[in-house]
Write an enzyme that holds these catalytic residues in place. Structure first.
Site, PDB file in Angstrom:
ATOM      1  CE  LYS A 128      -1.696  45.148 -15.695  1.00  0.00           C
ATOM      2  NZ  LYS A 128      -2.132  44.579 -14.673  1.00  0.00           N
ATOM      3  CG  ASP A 168      -0.624  46.546 -12.145  1.00  0.00           C
ATOM      4  OD1 ASP A 168      -0.920  45.357 -11.940  1.00  0.00           O
ATOM      5  OD2 ASP A 168       0.429  46.722 -12.357  1.00  0.00           O
TER       6      ASP A 168
END
Ligand code: NAP
Length: 447
Positions: A128, A168
């Site tokens: 991430k 995201d």
């Protein structure tokens, strides 16, 4: 040492090594709570410190992102990429651009991603990244300059066999375009599989935009069917009005439910006749405006700037905005108002207190790492299409997504039963995801 004491020891070490990273601690704690049953059956994972290794990211990258705003002023942001685990495939996970982003948040998201990706059954590891850059209120030119500067450092860590980011919070089609463009320019390679969520005209896949929201709704549907129920005629509340929420609303409506409220960080709107998606998409996707605009345009809808969206009575709640947005108090209100299912569209939106309350009250609870895995699963399908220079139809892609989501539900459900906790999808997801990763970690030797 007995198993619970061993798990306690592992957690204490995580706290010691990662001070001040509250969200990361929370995510690790939730997984460790489920893993005692695994250590009881697999002593090799204790001997080889498999859990300890999975809790330690393989690599953490932090970098400066300098750029110039439209007024010519120099701005400095911080960029992150945490390459958490590559046992199952290249690191895969989104980029978040939001002022709240820090290392602890990126690590919590990366850690969750490892198990989520494992649950999809696709060959992808977990990672991430992101930045404390806030795209809100910035011009397209400013967002482009920021993305170009961000990628000028990040590109050296990426590759279709190494690390493959996606979007995201704060990173949608516009940002992915600028990021991919800069990667292509620097490397002189049209490496489609290096990033997912691309535009349909240049390597993107149908259904990727809809995938997380649609997937969460399919997961909820599978959960209800396991209890002999369905979405038909049910009142649903979905927080957020971003990518996950918008397409969650769309699919819930198609499955027969009615979404009566949604939100953004400025408040929430209630529309008893069901959220009008056309208006919502115009306000949020096209105009990037505030949610109050929705109430201004739809008769009978109203905007609430204070209070909590979870005060709106519903039978199904799908928190789809951000982490820790649904606390113990909100959980109590939902339970008192007759809520029967809570399905996490966002990552870790329910606090530990809230989750404990749902489980105690017998409310069906689906953790994000299972329920929102549709986005990353469809990203893997995008990589598959890029690799084979192929393009699937919407119907085929959606059918694959539905099959994957129902498969994840079945796996969590069965694992929970096998490990003595029927109906506990938190335990089922954590154990099933862990076993998949642990087996590969073990097979690769001590690396
Ligand atoms: P998005 O398109 O940027 O939308 C986020 C939504 O949540 C917006 O309505 C935003 O409101 C609201 N929000 C964000 N931070 C908030 C805060 N601190 N307080 C209140 N509201 C807040 O992001 P997204 O892609 O839908 O992601 C939503 C969640 O799903 C995140 O937890 C993300 O990690 C998770 N997720 C996303 C995907 C995906 O494929 N996109 C996949 C798996 C999981 P404002 O516009 O006012 O900020």
């Amino acid at each position: 040492m007995d198993v619970p004491a061993k798990v306690q020891e592992i957690y204490a070490e995580v706290l010691r090594r990662n001070p001040g990273e509250a969200e990361f601690h929370q995510a690790v704690h939730e997984v460790l709570e489920s893993l005692a049953v695994v250590l009881g059956r697999h002593s090799e994972y204790a001997e080889m410190k498999t859990i300890e290794r999975i809790c330690e990211p393989e690599r953490q990258i932090i970098f400066r992102v300098p750029w110039q705003d439209d007024a010519g002023e120099v701005q400095i942001n911080r960029g992150f990429r945490v390459e958490f685990n590559s046992a199952l495939g290249p690191y895969k996970g989104g980029l978040r651009f939001h002022p709240s982003v820090n290392l602890g948040i990126v690590k919590f998201l990366g850690f969750e991603q490892v198990f989520k990706n494992a649950l999809t059954g696709m060959p992808i590891g977990g990672g991430k990244g992101g930045s404390d850059f806030d795209p809100k209120g910035r011009s397209d030119a400013e967002v482009m300059r920021f993305c170009q500067s961000f990628m000028t450092e990040l590109y050296r860590h990426l590759g279709e066999y190494t690390d493959v980011p996606a979007g995201d919070i704060g990173v949608g089609a516009r940002e992915i375009g600028y990021l991919f463009g800069q990667y292509k320019r620097i490397t002189n390679r049209y490496e489609s599989g290096v990033i997912t969520g691309k535009g349909l005209g240049w390597g993107g896949a149908l259904v990727r935009t809809e995938a997380t929201g649609y997937g969460a709704a399919f997961f909820a549907d599978a959960m209800m069917r396991a209890r002999g129920e369905s979405f038909d005629g049910r009142r649903v509340v979905i927080s957020g009005s971003g990518n996950v929420a918008v397409y969650g609303i769309e699919k819930v409506h198609q499955l027969g439910g009615t979404v009566v409220a949604c939100s953004d960080s400025s408040g929430y709107v209630v529309d008893e006749s069901g959220i009008d998606l056309e208006v919502l998409k115009q306000v949020k996707e096209v105009e990037r405006a505030r949610i109050a605009e929705y109430a201004d345009r739809v008769d009978g809808a109203h905007f609430v700037s204070r209070g909590s969206i979870w005060d709106v009575p519903c039978e199904v709640a799908m928190p789809s905005a951000t982490q820790n947005e649904l606390d113990g108090g909100a959980a109590r209100t939902l339970a008192q108002n007759g809520c029967q299912y809570v399905v996490e569209g966002a990552n870790m939106p329910a606090t530990p207190d809230a989750v404990a309350l749902f489980r105690a009250a017998g409310i069906g609870f689906a953790p994000g790492k299972a329920a929102n895995a549709g986005g990353v699963a469809t990203s893997a399908l995008e990589m598959q299409q890029n690799a084979s220079r192929d393009r699937w139809t919407f119907e085929h892609s959606e059918a694959r997504l539905e099959e994957i989501m129902r498969g994840i539900h079945a796996r969590c459900h069965e694992t929970a039963e096998e490990y003595g906790a029927p109906g506990d999808l938190v335990l089922g997801a954590n154990v099933a995801g862990f076993l998949e990763v642990a087996e590969a970690v073990h097979a690769h030797g001590l690396i």
